[in-house]
Motif scaffolding. Structure first.
Motif, mmCIF file in Angstrom:
data_model
loop_
_atom_site.group_PDB
_atom_site.id
_atom_site.type_symbol
_atom_site.label_atom_id
_atom_site.label_comp_id
_atom_site.label_asym_id
_atom_site.label_seq_id
_atom_site.Cartn_x
_atom_site.Cartn_y
_atom_site.Cartn_z
ATOM 1 N N LYS A 8 27.001 -46.638 75.141
ATOM 2 C CA LYS A 8 26.878 -48.054 75.467
ATOM 3 C C LYS A 8 27.176 -48.901 74.235
ATOM 4 O O LYS A 8 26.636 -48.656 73.158
ATOM 5 C CB LYS A 8 25.464 -48.356 75.965
ATOM 6 C CG LYS A 8 25.265 -49.785 76.409
ATOM 7 C CD LYS A 8 23.867 -49.982 76.958
ATOM 8 C CE LYS A 8 23.680 -51.374 77.503
ATOM 9 N NZ LYS A 8 22.327 -51.533 78.092
ATOM 10 N N ILE A 9 28.037 -49.904 74.409
ATOM 11 C CA ILE A 9 28.366 -50.807 73.307
ATOM 12 C C ILE A 9 27.199 -51.764 73.086
ATOM 13 O O ILE A 9 26.782 -52.479 73.991
ATOM 14 C CB ILE A 9 29.652 -51.595 73.597
ATOM 15 C CG1 ILE A 9 30.848 -50.638 73.698
ATOM 16 C CG2 ILE A 9 29.888 -52.656 72.524
ATOM 17 C CD1 ILE A 9 32.162 -51.304 74.094
ATOM 18 N N LEU A 10 26.681 -51.763 71.856
ATOM 19 C CA LEU A 10 25.582 -52.660 71.492
ATOM 20 C C LEU A 10 26.093 -53.937 70.840
ATOM 21 O O LEU A 10 25.536 -55.011 71.048
ATOM 22 C CB LEU A 10 24.610 -51.950 70.547
ATOM 23 C CG LEU A 10 23.975 -50.660 71.079
ATOM 24 C CD1 LEU A 10 23.100 -50.026 70.011
ATOM 25 C CD2 LEU A 10 23.192 -50.937 72.352
ATOM 26 N N GLU A 11 27.133 -53.794 70.029
ATOM 27 C CA GLU A 11 27.743 -54.968 69.389
ATOM 28 C C GLU A 11 29.160 -54.628 68.945
ATOM 29 O O GLU A 11 29.491 -53.460 68.740
ATOM 30 C CB GLU A 11 26.917 -55.447 68.201
ATOM 31 C CG GLU A 11 26.689 -54.406 67.133
ATOM 32 C CD GLU A 11 25.718 -54.856 66.046
ATOM 33 O OE1 GLU A 11 26.120 -54.806 64.860
ATOM 34 O OE2 GLU A 11 24.594 -55.241 66.376
ATOM 35 N N ILE A 12 29.985 -55.656 68.839
ATOM 36 C CA ILE A 12 31.376 -55.500 68.391
ATOM 37 C C ILE A 12 31.591 -56.439 67.216
ATOM 38 O O ILE A 12 31.240 -57.621 67.287
ATOM 39 C CB ILE A 12 32.374 -55.834 69.524
ATOM 40 C CG1 ILE A 12 32.151 -54.911 70.725
ATOM 41 C CG2 ILE A 12 33.823 -55.711 69.017
ATOM 42 C CD1 ILE A 12 32.967 -55.263 71.953
ATOM 43 N N ASP A 13 32.191 -55.920 66.126
ATOM 44 C CA ASP A 13 32.424 -56.771 64.959
ATOM 45 C C ASP A 13 33.823 -57.393 64.989
ATOM 46 O O ASP A 13 34.601 -57.160 65.920
ATOM 47 C CB ASP A 13 32.160 -56.015 63.652
ATOM 48 C CG ASP A 13 33.160 -54.899 63.363
ATOM 49 O OD1 ASP A 13 34.274 -54.894 63.941
ATOM 50 O OD2 ASP A 13 32.839 -54.029 62.536
ATOM 51 N N ASP A 14 34.154 -58.166 63.974
ATOM 52 C CA ASP A 14 35.440 -58.866 63.904
ATOM 53 C C ASP A 14 36.625 -57.935 63.670
ATOM 54 O O ASP A 14 37.773 -58.357 63.759
ATOM 55 C CB ASP A 14 35.405 -59.915 62.791
ATOM 56 C CG ASP A 14 34.436 -61.048 63.093
ATOM 57 O OD1 ASP A 14 34.159 -61.283 64.291
ATOM 58 O OD2 ASP A 14 33.955 -61.686 62.137
#
Length: 93
Positions: A8-14
């Protein structure tokens, strides 16, 4: 053969890297090989640190449930830890 547990994706950075969670284990992965838009809460399949495919939430949750049942049976001794553990013995809850 390679098995991939849905993450599961928790956060995506730049930089198109994501923090994902797989059976309680968090790690960073690269999302560059997936052309469709991804967001927090999506599920992906990973191979060697790279997300290879987005997976439907229902299918992901069913797969995770199955893997967790295997882990639980390994921890209870119903399945021996050295009996084809498929690399799952690192996922302890």
């Amino acid at each position: 053969m390679c098995l991939s547990i849905p993450s599961k994706i928790l956060e995506i950075d730049d930089y198109n890297n994501a923090l994902v969670e797989t059976l309680g284990v968090k790690r960073k992965v690269n999302l560059d090989l997936i052309s469709e838009p991804l967001k927090q809460g999506d599920f992906v399949l990973i191979h060697v640190g790279v997300a290879m495919e987005k997976i439907d939430k229902e299918a992901a949750l069913l797969s995770i449930k199955t893997y967790q049942e295997i882990v639980d049976k390994m921890q209870s001794g119903e399945i021996k830890m050295d009996e084809g553990d498929m690399g799952l013995n690192e996922f302890h809850r």
